[in-house]
Each structure stands twice: as C-alpha cells, then as structure tokens.
Design a protein around this motif. Structure first.
Motif, PDB file in Angstrom:
ATOM      1  N   SER A  45       0.850  -1.191   0.000  1.00 36.28           N
ATOM      2  CA  SER A  45       0.000   0.000   0.000  1.00 36.28           C
ATOM      3  C   SER A  45       0.881   1.234   0.000  1.00 36.28           C
ATOM      4  O   SER A  45       2.063   1.172   0.293  1.00 36.28           O
ATOM      5  N   ASN A  46       0.287   2.353  -0.355  1.00 34.63           N
ATOM      6  CA  ASN A  46       0.940   3.650  -0.252  1.00 34.63           C
ATOM      7  C   ASN A  46       0.186   4.551   0.713  1.00 34.63           C
ATOM      8  O   ASN A  46       0.722   5.504   1.220  1.00 34.63           O
ATOM      9  N   SER A  47      -1.075   4.242   0.902  1.00 37.23           N
ATOM     10  CA  SER A  47      -1.914   4.997   1.826  1.00 37.23           C
ATOM     11  C   SER A  47      -3.068   4.073   2.216  1.00 37.23           C
ATOM     12  O   SER A  47      -3.207   2.990   1.662  1.00 37.23           O
ATOM     13  N   PRO A  48      -3.908   4.487   3.141  1.00 36.03           N
ATOM     14  CA  PRO A  48      -5.042   3.628   3.497  1.00 36.03           C
ATOM     15  C   PRO A  48      -5.973   3.326   2.315  1.00 36.03           C
ATOM     16  O   PRO A  48      -6.631   2.306   2.279  1.00 36.03           O
ATOM     17  N   LEU A  49      -6.005   4.207   1.321  1.00 34.56           N
ATOM     18  CA  LEU A  49      -6.887   3.986   0.179  1.00 34.56           C
ATOM     19  C   LEU A  49      -6.199   3.275  -0.986  1.00 34.56           C
ATOM     20  O   LEU A  49      -6.861   2.658  -1.803  1.00 34.56           O
ATOM     21  N   ALA A  50      -4.876   3.379  -1.099  1.00 32.53           N
ATOM     22  CA  ALA A  50      -4.136   2.785  -2.214  1.00 32.53           C
ATOM     23  C   ALA A  50      -3.560   1.444  -1.774  1.00 32.53           C
ATOM     24  O   ALA A  50      -2.552   1.375  -1.082  1.00 32.53           O
ATOM     25  N   LYS A  51      -4.227   0.378  -2.170  1.00 31.40           N
ATOM     26  CA  LYS A  51      -3.785  -0.968  -1.803  1.00 31.40           C
ATOM     27  C   LYS A  51      -3.572  -1.778  -3.078  1.00 31.40           C
ATOM     28  O   LYS A  51      -4.207  -1.544  -4.093  1.00 31.40           O
ATOM     29  N   GLY A  52      -2.664  -2.734  -2.998  1.00 32.72           N
ATOM     30  CA  GLY A  52      -2.391  -3.554  -4.164  1.00 32.72           C
ATOM     31  C   GLY A  52      -1.611  -4.799  -3.820  1.00 32.72           C
ATOM     32  O   GLY A  52      -1.415  -5.142  -2.658  1.00 32.72           O
ATOM     33  N   ILE A  53      -1.175  -5.468  -4.886  1.00 35.95           N
ATOM     34  CA  ILE A  53      -0.368  -6.673  -4.786  1.00 35.95           C
ATOM     35  C   ILE A  53       0.990  -6.354  -5.383  1.00 35.95           C
ATOM     36  O   ILE A  53       1.073  -5.918  -6.531  1.00 35.95           O
ATOM     37  N   ARG A  90       5.426  -1.208   1.939  1.00 33.90           N
ATOM     38  CA  ARG A  90       5.117   0.114   1.384  1.00 33.90           C
ATOM     39  C   ARG A  90       5.576   0.154  -0.065  1.00 33.90           C
ATOM     40  O   ARG A  90       6.731  -0.094  -0.373  1.00 33.90           O
ATOM     41  N   ALA A  91       4.672   0.461  -0.983  1.00 32.02           N
ATOM     42  CA  ALA A  91       4.948   0.402  -2.422  1.00 32.02           C
ATOM     43  C   ALA A  91       6.072   1.344  -2.831  1.00 32.02           C
ATOM     44  O   ALA A  91       6.956   0.976  -3.600  1.00 32.02           O
ATOM     45  N   SER A  92       6.071   2.567  -2.321  1.00 30.24           N
ATOM     46  CA  SER A  92       7.092   3.534  -2.730  1.00 30.24           C
ATOM     47  C   SER A  92       8.484   3.065  -2.323  1.00 30.24           C
ATOM     48  O   SER A  92       9.448   3.237  -3.072  1.00 30.24           O
ATOM     49  N   GLU A  93       8.619   2.439  -1.158  1.00 32.77           N
ATOM     50  CA  GLU A  93       9.925   1.935  -0.719  1.00 32.77           C
ATOM     51  C   GLU A  93      10.372   0.760  -1.574  1.00 32.77           C
ATOM     52  O   GLU A  93      11.557   0.626  -1.896  1.00 32.77           O
ATOM     53  N   GLU A  94       9.445  -0.102  -1.945  1.00 36.02           N
ATOM     54  CA  GLU A  94       9.784  -1.249  -2.786  1.00 36.02           C
ATOM     55  C   GLU A  94      10.241  -0.803  -4.179  1.00 36.02           C
ATOM     56  O   GLU A  94      11.181  -1.337  -4.740  1.00 36.02           O
TER      57      GLU A  94
END
Length: 161
Positions: A45-53, A90-94
C-alpha cells in the motif's frame, strides 16, 4: 501497475492467472510470470486507500498491481504455486529499492541518443542566435556553450542519484 515509472490500474492494467502462469498487462507491456520467476508476492500500500499486490521478480523488478481485491488475489496466487509473503510492504519503498537494484528505466542507447539530440539542438540554437545575442563573441566560445550545458546537465543528473 507500477514498473518503476509507470502507474496504471483497471481498465488500463489487468492481472490474469492461468494454467501457464501469471500475466500482468499495462499500457502495451505484458509480463508473463511463472512461480519460478517470482521471489515473492505480497500485499502493499501507499496509503489507506491505495492498496495492491506487489510482485518481486528474480531479475529485481517490482511490479505492483493496484486492487482492492488483494485479499482474494494472494490466496489464488498461493494456490497456483507462487511464493507469498504475508507482511504488508510500502509500495514507494519497494519501487525505490528496485530502482537501485535494476537501475534506471530505459536503455543507455536511448539515453545517449537523447543527449545527442539535446546537444545538436543547443548547437543549432547557438549558431542561429549568435548574431542576435552575442555578435562580438568568438565562434569557439559560442560552440562550447552546448557542451558546457550538457556537462552541467550530467552533473545535476548524477547528483540526483
């Protein structure tokens, strides 16, 4: 879907699981992945609303498919034999870590071609504008300006990394 610099979601991106593996498609790019190609699939995720795989491949890339249905996708991937990591990342860190591993997007040939185009454009600008901007300057000084500009751009680009 994130490939370092591209971000898309449905209907521009799709994720399909079949008997031959996983197919991720986004903006004319297609990734065919088998369980052997994947290090781990994980919720991100990047935020509570932005979730993914998130999917980390063996060659160091990180692919992120944004979906609110991650709770259903991960068990399906695990049933198909893909390695799953349950901890959320966290997507941005990945993506940042993948850029460090893989390097910048784009081939070196394309990057040097762009440098050449900018250099020639700067050279043409100097030749055309010399009579207007610097009529009393020597041609050697005028023609070195694009080269100096490219050197400055290169230094700023390296400093950013």
């Amino acid at each position: 879907m994130t490939f370092g610099r591209m971000n898309a979601t449905w209907p521009l991106a799709s994720l399909r699981l079949s008997h031959s593996g996983l197919v991720l498609t986004a903006a004319r790019k297609r990734f065919h992945l088998t369980p052997a190609d994947v290090v781990a699939a994980y919720p991100c995720s990047n935020s509570p609303l932005a979730k993914g795989i998130g999917i980390e491949t063996r060659d160091g890339q990180v692919l992120i498919f944004w979906t609110s249905e991650g709770y259903a996708v991960l068990p399906a991937l695990q049933a198909a034999g893909f390695p799953i990591s349950p901890e959320q990342r966290r997507a941005s860190e990945e993506i940042r870590a993948a850029r460090r591993r893989v390097g910048p997007i784009g081939s070196a040939r394309r990057r040097y071609a762009l440098y050449g185009v900018f250099f020639l454009a700067g050279l043409l600008y100097c030749v055309l504008m010399k009579p207007v901007l610097a009529p009393d300057t020597s041609w050697a000084t005028t023609l070195l300006l694009p080269l100096a500009g490219m050197a400055l751009y290169g230094l700023l680009y390296l400093r950013r990394k």
